[in-house]
Design a protein around this motif. Structure first.
Motif, PDB file in Angstrom:
ATOM      1  N   ASP A 274       0.852  -1.199   0.000  1.00  0.00           N
ATOM      2  CA  ASP A 274       0.000   0.000   0.000  1.00  0.00           C
ATOM      3  C   ASP A 274       0.886   1.247   0.000  1.00  0.00           C
ATOM      4  OD1 ASP A 274      -2.191   1.612   0.048  1.00  0.00           O
ATOM      5  OD2 ASP A 274      -2.775   1.180   2.121  1.00  0.00           O
ATOM      6  N   PRO A 275       1.583   1.486  -1.108  1.00  0.00           N
ATOM      7  CA  PRO A 275       2.577   2.574  -1.132  1.00  0.00           C
ATOM      8  C   PRO A 275       1.977   3.974  -1.111  1.00  0.00           C
ATOM      9  CG  PRO A 275       2.330   1.622  -3.313  1.00  0.00           C
ATOM     10  CD  PRO A 275       1.510   0.776  -2.388  1.00  0.00           C
ATOM     11  N   CYS A 276       0.685   4.101  -1.407  1.00  0.00           N
ATOM     12  CA  CYS A 276       0.066   5.426  -1.468  1.00  0.00           C
ATOM     13  C   CYS A 276      -0.750   5.758  -0.222  1.00  0.00           C
ATOM     14  CB  CYS A 276      -0.831   5.522  -2.705  1.00  0.00           C
ATOM     15  SG  CYS A 276       0.071   5.397  -4.267  1.00  0.00           S
ATOM     16  N   SER A 277      -0.647   4.936   0.804  1.00  0.00           N
ATOM     17  CA  SER A 277      -1.408   5.204   2.021  1.00  0.00           C
ATOM     18  C   SER A 277      -0.841   6.421   2.744  1.00  0.00           C
ATOM     19  CB  SER A 277      -1.375   3.987   2.948  1.00  0.00           C
ATOM     20  OG  SER A 277      -0.058   3.754   3.415  1.00  0.00           O
ATOM     21  N   ASP A 278      -1.661   7.010   3.583  1.00  0.00           N
ATOM     22  CA  ASP A 278      -1.215   8.181   4.348  1.00  0.00           C
ATOM     23  C   ASP A 278      -0.036   7.837   5.250  1.00  0.00           C
ATOM     24  OD1 ASP A 278      -3.203   9.717   3.212  1.00  0.00           O
ATOM     25  OD2 ASP A 278      -4.648   9.322   4.823  1.00  0.00           O
ATOM     26  N   THR A 280       2.295   5.452   4.799  1.00  0.00           N
ATOM     27  CA  THR A 280       3.516   5.261   4.013  1.00  0.00           C
ATOM     28  C   THR A 280       4.081   6.592   3.551  1.00  0.00           C
ATOM     29  OG1 THR A 280       2.658   3.128   3.243  1.00  0.00           O
ATOM     30  CG2 THR A 280       4.498   4.082   2.025  1.00  0.00           C
ATOM     31  N   ARG A 281       3.222   7.457   3.050  1.00  0.00           N
ATOM     32  CA  ARG A 281       3.697   8.755   2.567  1.00  0.00           C
ATOM     33  C   ARG A 281       4.276   9.596   3.702  1.00  0.00           C
ATOM     34  NH1 ARG A 281      -0.121  11.866   0.917  1.00  0.00           N
ATOM     35  NH2 ARG A 281      -1.966  10.598   1.313  1.00  0.00           N
TER      36      ARG A 281
END
Length: 306
Positions: A274-278, A280-281
């Motif tokens: 889930d690279p675009c999750s809050d 991860t970011r």
């Protein structure tokens, strides 16, 4: 179990003293009782004063208060009983001795446990503690959301800019027993004491708390705003901890560990998927910021060298 052992010891002493003249050793028993009480309280106090992590010891527990009251009052019980039942004066002094020893040992072990940073980290990192904290925090944020809604609805009274419609909480934690404050204290103390194992354990607690904050979901009205407020708090408190590490770590050893822990966290399967999750970011942003600080430090050292 410890109370059963104490009861057995008291029973054995009572049984063994039936055919003995305890009155002959009563002065020795009184002296031993007062000595145990005085030295127990003194050693407990000195242990607290000499601890490197005494800042995490915020209050005396009820069990410790019970031990302290017992240590201060029980040595006088034989003297009081002498005025009422003088025949049992020696037996009472004998039976009080193991109780005082038990209270002294228990008080010392409790103090040692409460000023242990690892025990403190485990205590504040329990899922039940974090969940209870998030529920209380969401209630506070719900009040702020209501105030923000009333503010944005009154367009005639206020000239609201475009960014004024987005909700950002004014609070960054709870007033009492704030988890982030506790974690920050442990992180700072571990750096000051050059305690690498405690620092790594505190980082693990930080990341677990961040994950819990970003995973939190509320079912009330305007739940999205409350959830965003919880994430906002986690992001800012995490950045505050990172800033403290950068400012306090002169050797940059702890900063290197911090960046390594963050990179290891980003390599976990659930994060990669889930690279675009809050979450991860946010962690990636902090890693980049840490890298920038490290590069600035290298440049500064090279300038000082040449």
């Amino acid at each position: 179990m410890r109370y059963i052992i104490l009861l057995i010891v008291l029973s054995l002493l009572l049984f063994g003293s039936m055919n003995s003249d305890v009155q002959k050793i009563t002065p020795w028993l009184l002296g031993a009782n007062f000595t145990i009480a005085i030295f127990s309280i003194n050693f407990t106090f000195f242990g607290y004063q000499l601890s490197k992590y005494k800042a995490i010891y915020s209050e005396i527990s009820k069990r410790q208060w019970a031990n302290i009251v017992a240590l201060l009052s029980l040595p006088f019980a034989p003297l009081i009983s002498y005025l009422v039942i003088p025949d049992y004066f020696g037996i009472i002094a004998l039976l009080i001795l193991p109780v005082l020893v038990f209270s002294a040992i228990d008080n010392a072990s409790l103090t040692d446990k409460y000023i242990s940073p690892k025990f403190f980290i485990d205590k504040i990192s329990r899922k039940k503690v974090i969940d209870r904290y998030l529920i209380q925090l969401s209630r506070e944020l719900e009040k702020e959301v209501e105030k923000h809604k009333s503010y944005t609805k009154d367009r005639e009274k206020y000239q609201i800019p475009a960014h004024g419609y987005s909700f950002e909480p004014t609070t960054l934690g709870l007033e009492n027993e704030d988890i982030w404050d506790s974690i920050t204290v442990v992180v700072n103390l571990s750096i000051e004491n050059n305690d690498y194992p405690v620092f790594r354990k505190s980082l693990s607690s930080v990341l677990n708390t961040v994950v819990a904050f970003y995973s939190f979901k509320t079912e009330v009205d305007d739940g999205c705003r409350i959830d965003d407020g919880v994430k906002f708090i986690a992001r800012n408190r995490l950045r505050s901890i990172i800033t403290n590490v950068i400012e306090k770590d002169k050797s940059r050893m702890f900063l290197q560990t911090l960046s390594s822990e963050f990179c290891s966290f980003l390599m976990k399967e659930n994060v990669i998927n889930d690279p675009c999750s809050d979450l991860t970011r946010s962690i990636v942003s902090d890693c980049i910021w840490i890298g920038k600080k490290c590069l600035n430090h290298i440049v500064l050292l090279s300038q000082q060298k040449y």
